[in-house]
Design an enzyme around this catalytic site. Structure first.
Site, PDB file in Angstrom:
ATOM      1  CD  GLU A 164      46.528  40.031  34.192  1.00 42.19           C
ATOM      2  OE1 GLU A 164      46.047  41.146  34.480  1.00 42.19           O
ATOM      3  OE2 GLU A 164      45.987  39.238  33.398  1.00 42.19           O
ATOM      4  CB  SER A 168      42.566  44.009  33.301  1.00 40.31           C
ATOM      5  OG  SER A 168      42.094  42.778  32.775  1.00 40.31           O
ATOM      6  CG  HIS A 194      45.667  47.082  34.599  1.00 37.73           C
ATOM      7  ND1 HIS A 194      44.813  48.021  34.073  1.00 37.73           N
ATOM      8  CD2 HIS A 194      45.631  46.020  33.746  1.00 37.73           C
ATOM      9  CE1 HIS A 194      44.265  47.555  32.960  1.00 37.73           C
ATOM     10  NE2 HIS A 194      44.742  46.344  32.744  1.00 37.73           N
ATOM     11  CE  LYS A 224      46.016  48.467  30.378  1.00 40.41           C
ATOM     12  NZ  LYS A 224      46.638  48.322  29.039  1.00 40.41           N
TER      13      LYS A 224
END
Length: 382
Positions: A164, A168, A194, A224
């Site tokens: 990622e 998160s 994110h 988001k």
């Protein structure tokens, strides 16, 4: 309901309640000061985004009416896909109803064509579930452990490495460049949920640093920084065509509404604009103010450059009590507990936004400092 099923449900509930891990859904109180949502740039209430949504409902209706492969894929969807592909420097973009659907779809369909799938240990549940559904060998390496990833990747010629951009629950970032060096033969999937809209030149995050030959698959979400909802996979054209034929999440789901696509398009225009840069600058200023105040008041946060900040509290009861104390002070800041985080790592997940005012950030820090004193004096919460 069958008696055995009822007993199993009751037993599962009791076990989680004993561990203080039982959850329930409650309506958000708009009167609370929000430090929980992922609306990092404050776009979900932006006038241009709201207008685009309303205009889309008027022009296209409340829903799409069908799956993308029937007639649910409409002009706003196509326009959004084309804009995103150009912005991200990828051949194609495939739209999905959620980030979970996108990740699960990609790994369960494409993942089966790799000899192994390697995942960071803190990779999102959707990535883990997709890897398990792929039928390929899958394994996890220690969080951000470049050496371990390289060792595992060297054992199989056809490897898909999964990580990622911003994690998160911790707010830290993956060392993508080092992972590429350690795993030169592996294809790479980065979940950029994110990071997109916030990091890199023009908010392009991972795509601003790595070409399609360097990072093969990108997952981005629109719930988001974009402030709307839905998700997409940026990839090669042949992968997109494969997903259109073999992704069950895509083929057998009604497409999200064209009005939603128009709202996402409006959010993308803001992110690409000078206003978008000002919002990103404001967010970074707010994060720095939060860090400075935490240092002044001795709050042991894990300082991260991203919007997600954490205060590790250990016990589930302590995290829950602190979150309740903040709620009593008019602040919504949620406790995160196992299985979402590791055992003994319950925490407050604090989300800083561009919409927060300096006085609100100070209010949060002072409230946390006061609540920590109360929780520390409460033997039930230790």
């Amino acid at each position: 309901m069958h008696v055995q099923l009822q007993q199993a449900l009751q037993q599962a509930r009791q076990q989680r309640q004993q561990l203080q891990q039982w959850r329930h859904v409650s309506c958000h109180d708009d009167q609370l000061l929000d430090f929980s949502s992922n609306d990092y740039l404050g776009l979900r209430r932006h006038a241009q985004v709201l207008k685009a949504y309303c205009d889309g409902v008027r022009d296209y209706g409340a829903g799409s009416g069908a799956s993308p492969l029937v007639n649910g894929y409409q002009r706003p969807h196509r326009y959004l896909s084309e804009r995103l592909a150009e912005w991200l420097g990828r051949e194609a973009v495939v739209l999905f109803n959620s980030g979970f659907a996108a990740n699960h779809s990609l790994l369960s369909t494409i993942g089966r064509h790799y000899q192994q799938v390697l995942l960071d240990r803190l990779a999102h549940a959707s990535l883990l579930d997709g890897a398990q559904a792929s039928g390929s060998r899958w394994r996890r390496f220690s969080h951000n452990d470049v050496h371990a990833a390289g060792q595992f990747a060297a054992q199989q010629a056809q490897t898909l490495l999964v990580t990622e951009s911003v994690f998160s629950m911790d707010g830290d970032q993956a060392p993508v460049a080092q992972l590429r060096e350690a795993c030169p033969a592996a294809d790479i999937l980065v979940d950029d949920a994110h990071g997109i809209g916030l990091l890199g030149a023009d908010g392009r995050s991972c795509a601003a640093q790595y070409s399609a030959t360097e990072v093969d698959y990108l997952t981005i979400t629109f719930g988001k920084a974009f402030g709307v909802g839905g998700a997409a996979i940026a990839c090669r054209q042949e992968v997109a065509e494969y997903l259109h034929n073999f992704s069950r999440e895509l083929v057998y789901s009604t497409a999200f509404a064209a009005a939603q696509a128009q709202a996402i398009n409006a959010a993308l225009s803001i992110i690409q604009s000078a206003e978008g840069q000002r919002l990103r600058d404001t967010l970074q200023h707010n994060i720095q103010q939060f860090h400075d105040l935490c240092l002044r008041y001795g709050l042991p946060i894990t300082r991260q450059p991203a919007a997600i900040q954490t205060l590790i509290l250990g016990a589930e009861s302590r995290a829950l009590r602190l979150s309740e104390q903040l709620r009593e002070q008019g602040i919504d800041c949620r406790a995160m507990r196992p299985p979402t985080v590791a055992a003994g790592q319950s925490r407050l997940r604090i989300v800083i936004s561009a919409r927060h005012q300096p006085a609100q950030i100070q209010q949060l820090v002072l409230a946390i400092a006061a609540a920590l004193e109360q929780v520390s004096d409460d033997p039930v919460s230790l």
